[in-house]
Design an enzyme around this catalytic site. Structure first.
Site, PDB file in Angstrom:
ATOM      1  N   TYR A 102     -37.869 -14.206  48.458  1.00  0.00           N
ATOM      2  CA  TYR A 102     -38.174 -13.220  47.421  1.00  0.00           C
ATOM      3  C   TYR A 102     -39.158 -12.193  47.973  1.00  0.00           C
ATOM      4  CZ  TYR A 102     -36.235 -16.705  44.150  1.00  0.00           C
ATOM      5  OH  TYR A 102     -35.429 -17.610  43.502  1.00  0.00           O
ATOM      6  N   PRO A 249     -32.013 -17.907  32.344  1.00  0.00           N
ATOM      7  CA  PRO A 249     -31.667 -18.514  31.056  1.00  0.00           C
ATOM      8  C   PRO A 249     -31.414 -17.496  29.954  1.00  0.00           C
ATOM      9  CG  PRO A 249     -34.026 -18.661  31.410  1.00  0.00           C
ATOM     10  CD  PRO A 249     -33.433 -18.159  32.698  1.00  0.00           C
TER      11      PRO A 249
END
Length: 373
Positions: A102, A249
């Site tokens: 990342y 999510p």
């Protein structure tokens, strides 16, 4: 099986299990930790629930720290993101997710600096598995020597002497899973890693890894509109006592209602080449947004909160890691608190959900080629 039939089958699977598996499963009954059982940070949100993956206890809602490096476009100030991470901690979040790739490295560096003052009160998850150290961040690499270099780099950037939860970011078909698990087991014996897991792994790979060195968690994409893990790996996770950490999510913001059929994405935003976010798919899938909004209003929460409530209600061994760069959005997500759906509500939602035809795959072809089947 086509997508429509898969979704109906997945819904049916959980309808049959709703009475016993919704909320607290047989295997994990009693494992969530209430605030009274867990010493919270001063000023923390006392409504935060805690969940246990084996010997690892985490806040039921964690914080994914990938968007902070511009994954969905934009550039963010280091000081603002460190303040955001600390804000999450102040509100009861003890579970923070990052990875060496990342940035690369930027997310780990910011997480390490942000959490340094209260390192012993939080759990940090990071990942190895891409050739970052070799200058090939899109190539898979889980050779033992690479794993060790990656872990040493992560420890330094995270300003810590141990990694609470180390994941293999993607299964590497060129390296036997037993060899990967054996290397991590050695790192655990050295005290550099406390728990380990896999990301986007098949049931077969999960079993092979667990047989060598028990897994604490598996991380995969999972949301109301992408439920493949329910049929492919949930039975294995429940059987073996392994926790599940869903990323994205909120459906990359689709489920929040912030995206509509007129939304467009361009290179620099991760969604720009994903099949679910084409103009045709967005328009076709709007009925799901309407369904989520209806149920959110019924429960007195926002759509974003409902997306988390739905997930947290399914199994007691699920702890999602939504990501954000906005303090107001963070507060909203954590507001999902301990609101839950009953078994009957889950059944009613799934019946309505099964009538919706969804279009578009979750990944582009290259990303899909690196996902373990």
């Amino acid at each position: 099986m086509d997508r429509r039939n898969f979704l109906k089958a997945a819904s049916g699977f959980f309808l049959l299990a709703a009475g016993t598996a919704t909320g607290v499963s047989r295997v994990f009954a009693g494992t969530p930790l209430s605030p009274s059982e867990r010493k919270l940070p001063d000023g923390a949100n006392k409504k935060m629930e805690y969940r246990r993956f084996g010997g690892l206890d985490v806040s039921a809602i964690g914080l994914g720290c990938l968007p902070m490096v511009g994954y969905y476009g934009g550039k963010y100030d280091k000081r603002d993101m460190i303040a955001l991470i600390r804000r999450a901690y102040d509100k009861g979040v003890t579970f923070f997710d990052t990875a060496e790739v990342y940035g690369p490295y930027t997310s780990e560096e910011w997480v390490g600096e942000a959490l340094a003052p209260f390192r012993n009160k939080v759990k940090i998850g990071t990942k190895f598995g891409f050739g970052v150290e070799e200058g090939k961040p899109t190539a898979l690499n889980s050779r033992p020597d690479h794993i060790r270099r990656a872990v040493e780099g992560s420890l330094k950037r995270l300003r810590t002497d141990r990694i609470d939860l180390l994941y293999q970011h993607r299964v590497d078909p060129a390296v036997p899973m037993e060899e990967v698990a054996g290397t991590v087991k050695d790192l655990m014996q050295e005290g550099k890693v406390l728990h380990w897991g896999l990301s986007e792994a098949s049931a077969r790979s999960i079993r092979r890894a667990h047989a060598v060195c028990p897994l604490s968690a598996v991380q995969s994409e999972y949301a109301i509109w992408w439920r493949e893990p329910e049929m492919k790996i949930f039975p294995t996770l429940e059987e073996l006592g392994i926790g599940f950490v869903p990323y994205c999510p909120l459906g990359r913001a689709f489920l929040t209602g912030a995206i509509d059929e007129n939304s467009r994405f361009y290179e620099g935003d991760r969604r720009w080449n994903l099949p679910q976010f084409t103009p045709e798919a967005l328009k076709h899938n709007m009925p799901l947004v309407a369904l989520v909004r209806k149920w959110a209003e019924r429960k007195g929460v926002t759509p974003a909160q409902f997306a988390l409530v739905w997930m947290l209600s399914r199994k007691s061994w699920i702890a999602p890691i939504p990501g954000t760069t906005d303090p107001a959005h963070l507060d909203e997500l954590l507001g999902a608190g301990t609101v839950r759906l009953s078994a009957w509500e889950m059944e009613a939602f799934d019946k309505e959900y099964a009538r919706i035809d969804l279009r578009g795959h979750r990944a582009d072809p290259f990303t899909e080629s690196q996902i373990d089947k």
